[in-house]
Design an enzyme around this catalytic site. Structure first.
Site, short mmCIF file in Angstrom:
data_model
loop_
_atom_site.label_atom_id
_atom_site.label_comp_id
_atom_site.label_asym_id
_atom_site.label_seq_id
_atom_site.Cartn_x
_atom_site.Cartn_y
_atom_site.Cartn_z
CG HIS A 1 -0.27 -0.17 2.52
ND1 HIS A 1 0.10 -1.41 3.00
CD2 HIS A 1 0.12 0.72 3.46
CE1 HIS A 1 0.69 -1.27 4.17
NE2 HIS A 1 0.72 0.01 4.48
CG HIS B 1 0.88 5.24 4.11
ND1 HIS B 1 0.04 5.17 5.19
CD2 HIS B 1 1.65 4.12 4.15
CE1 HIS B 1 0.29 4.06 5.86
NE2 HIS B 1 1.26 3.40 5.26
P1 5GP Z 1 1.75 0.34 7.38
O1 5GP Z 1 2.39 0.67 8.71
O2 5GP Z 1 1.64 -1.15 7.15
O3 5GP Z 1 2.41 1.07 6.25
O4 5GP Z 1 0.32 0.98 7.44
C1 5GP Z 1 -0.87 0.26 7.59
C2 5GP Z 1 -1.97 1.29 7.66
O5 5GP Z 1 -3.20 0.62 7.55
C3 5GP Z 1 -2.00 2.06 8.99
O6 5GP Z 1 -1.85 3.45 8.73
C4 5GP Z 1 -3.37 1.72 9.58
O7 5GP Z 1 -3.99 2.81 10.22
C5 5GP Z 1 -4.16 1.25 8.37
N1 5GP Z 1 -5.17 0.25 8.68
C6 5GP Z 1 -4.99 -0.89 9.42
N2 5GP Z 1 -6.14 -1.60 9.49
C7 5GP Z 1 -7.06 -0.90 8.80
C8 5GP Z 1 -8.44 -1.12 8.50
O8 5GP Z 1 -9.07 -2.10 8.91
N3 5GP Z 1 -9.07 -0.18 7.74
C9 5GP Z 1 -8.41 0.92 7.26
N4 5GP Z 1 -9.13 1.78 6.52
N5 5GP Z 1 -7.12 1.16 7.51
C10 5GP Z 1 -6.44 0.27 8.27
#
Ligand code: 5GP
Ligand code: ZN
Length: 136
Positions: A99, A101
């Protein structure tokens, strides 16, 4: 195999605030935003991170991230956006479905970017060479 949380979001098994969808890419609001409008741009198909996503699809993700960046800037009046991707546990990846951001930023919002450090003597050239050798 059990679907990951973002695969479940793509098929609607977990609700989300969708902002964009096409045949390959899906974008929705992060549940814990840095600022309101913080969006995650993901491939619909499950790939763990940047190391797994095919080149062409990654290009398309980038184009959608740009589209979303414009929409965030115009839609919520952001002064700027950060575009970032965490790849691997030690790079802060928590959800192991690739993903990107796209985060709205505002003057004085208080968030700080990571701090750099100086290179040691000869280090920059050596590291540059190590990376140049691995470019494929
Ligand atoms: P990472 O640290 O893996 O780059 O970011 C994962 C992101 O996914 C985090 O910013 C977190 O808030 C978001 N996230 C985790 N679970 C969910 C969810 O169930 N729904 C949504 N919309 N975002 C999520
Ligand atoms: Zn997944």
């Amino acid at each position: 195999m059990e679907k990951c949380i973002f695969c479940q979001i793509v098929v609607g098994e977990i609700p989300c605030e969708k902002v964009y969808e096409d045949a390959e890419v899906f974008a929705f609001l992060d549940i814990v935003p840095v600022n309101a409008g913080h969006t995650l741009v993901i491939p619909k198909k499950h790939y763990e991170n940047i190391f797994e996503v095919p080149d062409e699809l990654f290009g398309h993700l980038g184009v959608v991230a740009k589209k979303v960046a414009h929409a965030i800037k115009d839609g919520v009046g952001a002064d700027g956006v950060n575009v970032a991707m965490n790849n691997g546990k030690h790079a802060g990846q928590v959800v192991f479905h690739a993903h990107i951001h796209v985060m709205p930023r505002y003057e004085g919002d208080g968030y700080q970017l990571w701090k750099g450090r100086e290179y040691k003597e000869h280090e920059r050239g050596e590291v540059g060479e190590k990376i140049r050798k691995q470019i494929r």
